[in-house]
Write an enzyme that holds these catalytic residues in place. Sequence first.
Site, PDB file in Angstrom:
ATOM      1  N   GLY A 276      -0.226  62.348 -53.789  1.00  0.00           N
ATOM      2  CA  GLY A 276       1.162  61.878 -53.671  1.00  0.00           C
ATOM      3  C   GLY A 276       2.126  62.776 -54.420  1.00  0.00           C
TER       4      GLY A 276
ATOM      5  NE  ARG B 102       8.618  60.038 -51.593  1.00  0.00           N
ATOM      6  CZ  ARG B 102       8.920  59.250 -50.583  1.00  0.00           C
ATOM      7  NH1 ARG B 102       9.718  59.673 -49.640  1.00  0.00           N
ATOM      8  NH2 ARG B 102       8.437  58.022 -50.529  1.00  0.00           N
TER       9      ARG B 102
ATOM     10  CG  ASP C 122      -4.865  58.055 -45.245  1.00  0.00           C
ATOM     11  OD1 ASP C 122      -4.624  57.495 -46.336  1.00  0.00           O
ATOM     12  OD2 ASP C 122      -5.024  57.416 -44.185  1.00  0.00           O
ATOM     13  CB  VAL C 123      -5.511  58.586 -51.155  1.00  0.00           C
ATOM     14  CG1 VAL C 123      -4.857  59.852 -51.680  1.00  0.00           C
ATOM     15  CG2 VAL C 123      -4.523  57.434 -51.052  1.00  0.00           C
TER      16      VAL C 123
ATOM     17  CG  ASN D 192       1.653  60.093 -58.333  1.00  0.00           C
ATOM     18  OD1 ASN D 192       2.353  59.485 -59.148  1.00  0.00           O
ATOM     19  ND2 ASN D 192       2.162  60.583 -57.202  1.00  0.00           N
TER      20      ASN D 192
ATOM     21  CB  SER E  31       2.998  49.830 -62.097  1.00  0.00           C
ATOM     22  OG  SER E  31       4.249  49.196 -62.161  1.00  0.00           O
TER      23      SER E  31
ATOM     24  CE1 TYR F 252       3.302  49.860 -56.646  1.00  0.00           C
ATOM     25  CE2 TYR F 252       4.064  48.558 -58.515  1.00  0.00           C
ATOM     26  CZ  TYR F 252       3.847  49.788 -57.916  1.00  0.00           C
ATOM     27  OH  TYR F 252       4.170  50.943 -58.594  1.00  0.00           O
TER      28      TYR F 252
ATOM     29  CB  ALA G 167      -3.229  42.341 -56.946  1.00  0.00           C
TER      30      ALA G 167
ATOM     31  CE  LYS H  89       0.733  51.377 -58.636  1.00  0.00           C
ATOM     32  NZ  LYS H  89       0.289  52.784 -58.567  1.00  0.00           N
TER      33      LYS H  89
HETATM   34  P1  NAD Z   1       7.153  58.074 -54.080  1.00  0.00           P
HETATM   35  O1  NAD Z   1       7.182  57.200 -52.885  1.00  0.00           O
HETATM   36  O2  NAD Z   1       8.276  59.017 -54.295  1.00  0.00           O
HETATM   37  O3  NAD Z   1       5.788  58.923 -54.088  1.00  0.00           O
HETATM   38  C1  NAD Z   1       4.583  58.442 -53.596  1.00  0.00           C
HETATM   39  C2  NAD Z   1       3.882  59.554 -52.851  1.00  0.00           C
HETATM   40  O4  NAD Z   1       2.615  59.071 -52.390  1.00  0.00           O
HETATM   41  C3  NAD Z   1       4.661  60.028 -51.595  1.00  0.00           C
HETATM   42  O5  NAD Z   1       4.802  61.430 -51.617  1.00  0.00           O
HETATM   43  C4  NAD Z   1       3.786  59.571 -50.446  1.00  0.00           C
HETATM   44  O6  NAD Z   1       3.837  60.420 -49.314  1.00  0.00           O
HETATM   45  C5  NAD Z   1       2.402  59.559 -51.084  1.00  0.00           C
HETATM   46  N1  NAD Z   1       1.460  58.689 -50.384  1.00  0.00           N
HETATM   47  C6  NAD Z   1       1.657  57.415 -49.992  1.00  0.00           C
HETATM   48  N2  NAD Z   1       0.588  56.958 -49.335  1.00  0.00           N
HETATM   49  C7  NAD Z   1      -0.328  57.960 -49.312  1.00  0.00           C
HETATM   50  C8  NAD Z   1      -1.630  58.120 -48.772  1.00  0.00           C
HETATM   51  N3  NAD Z   1      -2.232  57.120 -48.097  1.00  0.00           N
HETATM   52  N4  NAD Z   1      -2.277  59.285 -48.945  1.00  0.00           N
HETATM   53  C9  NAD Z   1      -1.678  60.305 -49.597  1.00  0.00           C
HETATM   54  N5  NAD Z   1      -0.436  60.229 -50.133  1.00  0.00           N
HETATM   55  C10 NAD Z   1       0.229  59.072 -49.979  1.00  0.00           C
HETATM   56  O7  NAD Z   1       6.997  57.096 -55.317  1.00  0.00           O
HETATM   57  P2  NAD Z   1       6.911  57.346 -56.910  1.00  0.00           P
HETATM   58  O8  NAD Z   1       7.863  56.398 -57.525  1.00  0.00           O
HETATM   59  O9  NAD Z   1       7.002  58.785 -57.249  1.00  0.00           O
HETATM   60  O10 NAD Z   1       5.455  56.777 -57.198  1.00  0.00           O
HETATM   61  C11 NAD Z   1       4.376  57.549 -57.718  1.00  0.00           C
HETATM   62  C12 NAD Z   1       3.392  56.604 -58.384  1.00  0.00           C
HETATM   63  O11 NAD Z   1       3.999  56.003 -59.521  1.00  0.00           O
HETATM   64  C13 NAD Z   1       2.943  55.454 -57.492  1.00  0.00           C
HETATM   65  O12 NAD Z   1       1.570  55.173 -57.713  1.00  0.00           O
HETATM   66  C14 NAD Z   1       3.773  54.281 -57.989  1.00  0.00           C
HETATM   67  O13 NAD Z   1       3.165  53.040 -57.720  1.00  0.00           O
HETATM   68  C15 NAD Z   1       3.837  54.602 -59.456  1.00  0.00           C
HETATM   69  N6  NAD Z   1       4.921  53.942 -60.189  1.00  0.00           N
HETATM   70  C16 NAD Z   1       6.218  54.191 -59.864  1.00  0.00           C
HETATM   71  C17 NAD Z   1       7.231  53.565 -60.578  1.00  0.00           C
HETATM   72  C18 NAD Z   1       8.687  53.806 -60.301  1.00  0.00           C
HETATM   73  O14 NAD Z   1       9.513  53.125 -60.894  1.00  0.00           O
HETATM   74  N7  NAD Z   1       9.047  54.751 -59.440  1.00  0.00           N
HETATM   75  C19 NAD Z   1       6.896  52.664 -61.606  1.00  0.00           C
HETATM   76  C20 NAD Z   1       5.569  52.438 -61.894  1.00  0.00           C
HETATM   77  C21 NAD Z   1       4.583  53.091 -61.181  1.00  0.00           C
END
Ligand code: NAD
Length: 248
Positions: free
Chosen positions: A12, A15, A63-64, A90, A142, A155, A157, A159
């Site tokens: 992931g 971005r 695709d993870v 991630n 998270s 979500y 559950a 995390k």
């Molecule tokens: P984001 O949506 O910008 O990034 C997530 C990335 O995961 C994307 O690039 C997407 O294409 C990729 N992805 C999704 N499904 C996928 C799959 N099946 N296979 C491969 N790649 C896949 O979101 P983010 O905020 O940067 O989130 C990153 C991580 O941080 C996530 O695990 C999210 O749960 C966690 N997180 C985010 C926040 C927040 O506030 N943004 C808070 C706590 C935890």
Amino acid sequence: MTFNGKVAIVTGGRRGIGRAIAETLAQGGAAVMIGDQNGDEAAATALEIAAATGARVLAHQVDVTNAESVAGLVELTQSELERVDILVNNAGITRDTLIMRMDENDWDAVLNVNLKGAFICSKAVIRIMMKQRYGRIVNISSVSGLAGQAGQTNYSASKAGLIGFTKALAREVGSRGITVNAIAPGFVPTALTIDLPQDLKDSMIKLIPLARWGKPEEIAYAVAFLASDEAAYITGQVLSVDGGMMMM
Ligand code: NAD
């Protein structure tokens, strides 16, 4: 902290937080493989990070939730970059809604990507790390997995499950020089959180002692520390990076 000679896979990573993690590891000298379901954007991100850092940064569509697809990512990493020292699980998604309206697809999709995805990716690298007698796995959990969040039963559950997974795997592989830890970010403005209702965002800020949202790079610095040689004696831990939102 230096990552010279180290190879990292960041899922992931095209971005948001994943991109910041890939960039921070590359700045430290790691060669990085970005695995993301959006392969084209991941490739563009990899080029940008490589240009900015001078590190070797590659990207591959993955695709993870699909073990075959993940095996392809790991094979490519080994053939192009020769090792796998660091895995950052991630990739994550949300499908927020109250339980009354949540259908099984919403549940399955989130559990599959956020929890099963980490299992599949970790399993795919663990033999390599065991042979090397070295590895760093960092799972992105998270604050929702620690405290629970209304509208996010799926979500939260996933995390929380990731935290149990982290601790169990840390116990399994510790004697092989592999550490497994989790980061629990608070709120970070990314595509994942941008559409949250403004009143929820405002009420969240009141719960954060540092009175602001986090920045992707602030999550990435903590990941980099847990992925470093210097964190060799830390395993099975959950590090909150959330402006003080959760104090345990
Ligand atoms: P984001 O949506 O910008 O990034 C997530 C990335 O995961 C994307 O690039 C997407 O294409 C990729 N992805 C999704 N499904 C996928 C799959 N099946 N296979 C491969 N790649 C896949 O979101 P983010 O905020 O940067 O989130 C990153 C991580 O941080 C996530 O695990 C999210 O749960 C966690 N997180 C985010 C926040 C927040 O506030 N943004 C808070 C706590 C935890």
